[in-house]
Motif scaffolding. Structure first.
Motif, short mmCIF file in Angstrom:
data_model
loop_
_atom_site.label_atom_id
_atom_site.label_comp_id
_atom_site.label_asym_id
_atom_site.label_seq_id
_atom_site.Cartn_x
_atom_site.Cartn_y
_atom_site.Cartn_z
N ASP A 32 0.81 -1.22 0.00
CA ASP A 32 0.00 0.00 0.00
C ASP A 32 0.85 1.27 0.00
O ASP A 32 0.31 2.38 0.04
CB ASP A 32 -0.99 0.00 1.17
N ALA A 33 2.18 1.12 -0.03
CA ALA A 33 3.06 2.27 -0.18
C ALA A 33 4.16 1.88 -1.17
O ALA A 33 5.33 1.80 -0.83
CB ALA A 33 3.67 2.69 1.16
N ALA A 37 5.42 -11.29 0.04
CA ALA A 37 6.63 -11.96 -0.46
C ALA A 37 7.07 -11.35 -1.79
O ALA A 37 8.25 -11.06 -2.00
CB ALA A 37 6.37 -13.45 -0.61
N LEU A 38 6.10 -11.13 -2.67
CA LEU A 38 6.50 -10.62 -3.99
C LEU A 38 6.91 -9.15 -3.94
O LEU A 38 7.77 -8.72 -4.70
CB LEU A 38 5.36 -10.84 -5.00
N TYR A 39 6.29 -8.35 -3.02
CA TYR A 39 6.73 -6.96 -2.92
C TYR A 39 8.17 -6.91 -2.43
O TYR A 39 9.01 -6.18 -2.97
CB TYR A 39 5.83 -6.13 -2.01
N ALA A 40 8.47 -7.72 -1.41
CA ALA A 40 9.83 -7.74 -0.87
C ALA A 40 10.81 -8.21 -1.95
O ALA A 40 11.90 -7.65 -2.12
CB ALA A 40 9.90 -8.67 0.34
N LYS A 82 19.07 8.23 -6.88
CA LYS A 82 18.92 9.67 -6.64
C LYS A 82 17.59 10.23 -7.11
O LYS A 82 17.24 11.37 -6.78
CB LYS A 82 20.07 10.43 -7.32
N THR A 83 16.84 9.46 -7.92
CA THR A 83 15.54 9.98 -8.33
C THR A 83 14.60 9.92 -7.13
O THR A 83 14.82 9.15 -6.19
CB THR A 83 14.90 9.14 -9.45
N MET A 84 13.60 10.75 -7.17
CA MET A 84 12.61 10.76 -6.09
C MET A 84 11.25 10.59 -6.73
O MET A 84 10.92 11.28 -7.69
CB MET A 84 12.65 12.10 -5.35
N ASN A 85 10.48 9.67 -6.20
CA ASN A 85 9.12 9.50 -6.70
C ASN A 85 8.12 9.85 -5.60
O ASN A 85 8.12 9.24 -4.53
CB ASN A 85 8.90 8.07 -7.18
N PHE A 86 7.31 10.84 -5.89
CA PHE A 86 6.27 11.26 -4.95
C PHE A 86 4.93 10.84 -5.52
O PHE A 86 4.62 11.17 -6.67
CB PHE A 86 6.27 12.78 -4.80
N SER A 87 4.11 10.13 -4.75
CA SER A 87 2.77 9.83 -5.25
C SER A 87 1.81 9.58 -4.11
O SER A 87 2.20 9.41 -2.95
CB SER A 87 2.81 8.64 -6.20
N TRP A 88 0.55 9.58 -4.45
CA TRP A 88 -0.52 9.36 -3.47
C TRP A 88 -1.12 7.98 -3.64
O TRP A 88 -1.34 7.53 -4.77
CB TRP A 88 -1.65 10.37 -3.66
N VAL A 89 -1.40 7.32 -2.54
CA VAL A 89 -2.25 6.13 -2.56
C VAL A 89 -3.55 6.55 -1.88
O VAL A 89 -3.52 7.12 -0.78
CB VAL A 89 -1.58 4.94 -1.84
N VAL A 90 -4.68 6.30 -2.55
CA VAL A 90 -5.96 6.82 -2.06
C VAL A 90 -7.00 5.71 -1.94
O VAL A 90 -6.78 4.58 -2.39
CB VAL A 90 -6.49 7.94 -2.99
N ILE A 126 6.82 8.36 -0.72
CA ILE A 126 8.05 8.80 -1.38
C ILE A 126 8.97 7.59 -1.48
O ILE A 126 9.33 6.99 -0.46
CB ILE A 126 8.77 9.92 -0.59
N ASN A 127 9.31 7.20 -2.71
CA ASN A 127 10.23 6.07 -2.92
C ASN A 127 9.85 4.83 -2.10
O ASN A 127 10.73 4.17 -1.55
CB ASN A 127 11.66 6.47 -2.54
N GLY A 128 8.58 4.54 -2.02
CA GLY A 128 8.18 3.33 -1.30
C GLY A 128 8.12 3.48 0.20
O GLY A 128 7.94 2.50 0.91
N SER A 129 8.27 4.71 0.70
CA SER A 129 8.12 4.95 2.14
C SER A 129 6.87 5.78 2.38
O SER A 129 6.65 6.76 1.65
CB SER A 129 9.31 5.77 2.68
N GLU A 130 6.10 5.41 3.39
CA GLU A 130 4.95 6.24 3.74
C GLU A 130 5.49 7.52 4.38
O GLU A 130 6.04 7.49 5.46
CB GLU A 130 4.05 5.49 4.72
#
Lengths: 590, 590
Positions: free
Chosen positions: B290-291, B409-412, B427-435, B483-487
């Motif tokens: 979910d992130a 398991a598959l996400y890891a 070094k890239t940064m990805n910002f997105s929303w999960v809604v 951000i980059n897979g972190s909530e």
């Protein structure tokens, strides 16, 4: 957004345009055919009109259910108010919104505390605190919290511009019992051990200087588990700062700039810099207080030498046994205070330790008249009159006691008379510094020196020698900011030399073991290249009170505690589950 | 000020002028006749030269005692460095200060943790935390804390410009046990009662909306007494905000603007708005999380229907009994992972609940090769290949298990392979929303619904009916910033209708008495005209970590705690005096 504008935003230039507002029904007037509503939000108030032909009949019918504090969304056309109906006290007073669309967003029960802007009666404080969500809707409370927000923002911006770095210091810290009591937090992971909530970030900010952060600032929450006085809260907020490679003048200088900026911003005052400074000794001599109210004169005058020459036993015995006889001259006070009035003043000074009040009224011919006058030779009365610059109509008031009691009693008397005789405009603001406090105060009960500020305060350079010879004469690099007789901030230059720190500790009776236990990490840090540093802390709750012209500290805080340290809205402190205490390894034992 | 300039300030244009600097000796080189010192402060480093004829012999002699971390004040003339000696890596590298005046401000013992900018070996973390005053001198730590300061200031300025008001909410609050454990504070005035430190200002900020504050923001300290994971701290900082008369889009909108501003300011990135949004369902379907980290593809593909048709028992039995068979295609992964490599991946997924990993390598001719291939008809293998867009050289990896286990398991596995195969630029940064998160999660152990966020979260308008008919299908007005897979933040629109709040409580098994005990004041406030409102909280420690490219949360905090929740510098938590506990009416009972 459920709205296009706030309730404080519409003006003449919006006339003819459509707008949607959201807000609370502050008041409503049913005119039979339609309804006038004053719609309120944080930004202001707008008159909203439900009237044909603009408003359809179904909406008018629906609007009839509206009551105080209902939350609504209304859409309509901005229109000029009918001629003669403009309200110049409202920023939106030239216009009204003629409703074409309406949605009831929420209902409200009848509020036990009325947020209505024109409500006459202030409900009792207990009810206000219990229903704080309603009390905080009152425009006066909103103005205060917005003032608080602006003051804090002004402080943050000021110091950011001066290259200060904002660093957060821990809330879960180490208990270092001294001064006030710590609030404790039991640790679950290390059962039997406790964290303490910080009384101030003092040690951390000194560590930050030793770590090279050069200029630190923080709006810091601080905690003291004290028996609460009216103007104290268990948690309070300080603007806390520290600087390296500086001396007292530099710290006072950055605060001077802040005072000038905020006084202009909030009060429209032009404050001249540098702010006046008086020494602690002068403050005690002239006013009897280390945070004197400098908005008016009515200074203390020492008459001990003259009192010694009188036959009035109360005076002569005090004067000849090391006590002090000091006086104030209430100019033109003779008319203000009748004999009964003077009796009341006499009762007033007693709680401050004074056994009584001696007085003279100055007659039209310049002579001093009093029930005790017969104990004074005419020449002595003349000398006293001259010393006190007595003029016809003046009232001279004397306290004969220890130096400390004369200070306390006469300062309190001065404040009372100053207010009663309106010797100052309550709207003026006086900002000044009191400097060069004593390093140590002698605790008569415990027969030992205690630190006047805290044990990390540096003596003045020229007073290092006095640490060995005469600690009581040693003056500190300490400075308090005083606003209208309130201590609004205080700070010191700290000791950065481990040797001097050692000497101060031993004067205070803090042995090596105790020092190590309490602040071992600070003493270690001192050994690895500590820079000269110092700082100050400003009491933000107090600033809000002074800048807002308020007299209750609880009105300056969104969610304050009572004098019993409880939060009437949430019920904190409250019961917890036995399971929680078990996990912490503690047990209640009353 | 004891200096005229900082150590980062002098440039070519100052050549010929006199300057006084203060700072720490970062390094020194004795050239027999004289001494070169790199003088360091928070602002930078300047080369300081003790050499005749500029420097007098007594000063040169005195300078010979200098060692690392000594604190000095030097006055001298700014000079161009001798030709060929300029240091382009230093902002001050064109100049040096030729010393004419010198004062030793403080000495230093040999530091156990070297603040030297070029120190090669990072001392172990325990030593660093114990001597935090030295560790915080390291330029890397100073850069991080300055980044933190800029991020927080950027946030504050952003929201102040949008009319948010900063309100301080209490630290001494009421315990409302749910979710994490509270830190408790025994009350001395009400012995046997306890305050709790806030896990977040959630209830207070909702109260502020009900009190009409419209837009609230606070950099808030929060506390959770949890067993600490590597990236958790007992106290942490959130950018906390709440808005009235808005919906989800409005909250996401103000954060979008913040992200764009800070990404530009700190990373020089141009972030396009609005930030991409994906629903919770899509995130779980495509990534199993979910992130999700959206910096690269490697998406999960459901092959359950195909697996059901195979003779491979592991697949067919899972597929026909309600489980899932899902896969990822590691493009060109066939070369990266040998048989032994695949065995390692198999071990890797086991802690996530997977019993194993099935795999196929795609041969040059497009056929799928594996030890289990014989259990699949050629047409089925072709279908699988087509479903997974298999191309020669690809590696297909399958997990067959419950839906939850395939996700974990598959996400890891995806994250591991993504990093190992360098599928993204770190070094890239990805910002997105999960809604649109589910409102409720079914707790299999307790056989009841639990709130996915918290019990004040509002369902989507179109899902109100599902509260009665199908709570599991009910989606919330909830949004997480990833951000980059972190909530990096999460929020919701709250319930403002007392009736719906009641319904949600009863679904969660919170009866009226419990609700009243825990948040009676909030429920009462809801009855006096609560506006539609919602908000979000951003994890500031996490933001610093992500923006600073760091992998240890303790490096983002000035004075962090260890995983045992202790402060190695101060020794907190520590012992307290029995007298303190007696006053509080508590007793340690281990």
């Amino acid at each position: 957004m459920l709205r296009t504008h706030t309730c404080g935003e519409l003006r003449r230039e919006h006339i003819g345009k459509e707008a949607t507002l959201c807000g609370w029904v502050d008041s409503y007037r049913d005119h039979g055919g339609g309804l006038f509503v004053d719609l309120r939000d944080r930004y202001g108030m707008t008159q909203v009109v439900f009237n044909p032909p603009d408003t359809s009949q179904p909406i008018i019918d629906e609007s009839k259910q509206l009551r105080a504090e209902y939350v609504i969304q209304v859409t309509g056309k901005v229109a000029e108010r009918p001629s003669g109906m403009a309200n110049s006290r409202l920023a939106t007073g030239d216009i009204e919104l003629r409703v074409t669309g309406f949605k009831l967003l929420n209902k409200s029960l009848t509020p036990p505390v009325s947020p209505n802007a024109h409500a006459q009666d202030m409900p009792n404080e207990e009810l206000r605190l219990e229903h704080r969500y309603l009390d905080l809707r009152r425009p006066a409370m909103q103005q205060t919290l917005m003032l608080r927000d602006r003051l804090i923002k002004g402080m943050r911006d000021h110091f950011a511009n001066l290259n200060f770095i904002d660093v957060e210091t821990p809330i879960l810290g180490r208990s270092t019992p001294e001064g006030a009591r710590d609030y404790l937090v039991p640790s679950r992971v290390s059962r039997g051990s406790f964290y303490a909530l910080p009384q101030s970030p003092q040690l951390y900010k000194q560590i930050l200087m030793m770590a090279g952060y050069d200029r630190y600032v923080q709006v810091a929450r601080c905690f003291r588990d004290e028996d609460l006085r009216a103007d104290r809260q268990p948690e309070f907020t300080q603007l806390d700062l520290e600087m390296s490679f500086i001396d007292s003048d530099d710290v006072m200088g950055v605060i001077d700039g802040l005072v000038q900026k905020l006084a202009k911003q909030e009060l429209g005052l032009d404050v001249k810099l540098p702010l006046p400074r008086i020494t602690y000794d002068e403050a005690m001599e002239r006013f009897g207080h280390d945070a004197p109210d400098l908005r008016f004169g009515l200074e203390l005058v020492d008459c001990t030498d003259l009192a010694a020459k009188s036959d009035f036993r109360v005076f002569s015995s005090v004067a000849t046994s090391g006590g002090k006889v000091r006086a104030i001259n209430a100019k033109k006070g003779g008319e203000n205070y009748s004999r009964r009035g003077i009796d009341e003043l006499t009762e007033f000074v007693k709680p401050f330790g004074a056994k009584g009040l001696a007085w003279f009224k100055v007659e039209a011919d310049g002579t001093l008249q009093s029930t005790i006058a017969k104990n004074f030779k005419p020449e002595l009365l003349k000398e006293i009159g001259t010393r006190l610059k007595a003029e016809p109509g003046d009232l001279l008031l004397f306290v004969a006691d220890t130096w400390k009691v004369t200070c306390k009693a006469l300062y309190a008397l001065r404040q009372k008379i100053g207010a009663e005789m309106k010797l100052y405009d309550p709207k003026t603001m006086n900002f000044s510094w009191v400097v060069e406090f004593p390093m140590f105060d002698f605790d008569d009960e415990e027969k030992r020196w205690v630190a006047m500020h805290h044990p990390f305060t540096s003596p003045r350079d020229q007073d290092f020698g006095l640490l060995d010879t005469d600690p009581g004469a040693c003056r500190a690099k300490a400075y308090d900011l005083v606003i209208n007789g309130s201590e609004a901030g205080g700070g010191t230059i700290r000791i950065h030399d481990p040797g001097i720190q050692q000497k101060v500790f031993s004067l205070l009776g803090i042995d090596e073991k105790t020092a190590e236990e309490r602040f071992g990490f600070l003493l270690r840090a001192l050994k690895y290249g500590a820079p000269p540093h110092g700082g100050i802390a400003l009491g933000i709750d107090r600033w809000v009170m002074l800048f807002g012209g308020l007299d209750n500290i609880r009105d300056c805080i969104a969610f304050p505690k009572t004098q019993r340290a409880s939060d009437l809205m949430t019920g904190a402190p409250g019961d917890v589950e036995t399971k929680q205490l078990k996990e912490l390894g503690i047990k209640v034992e009353l």
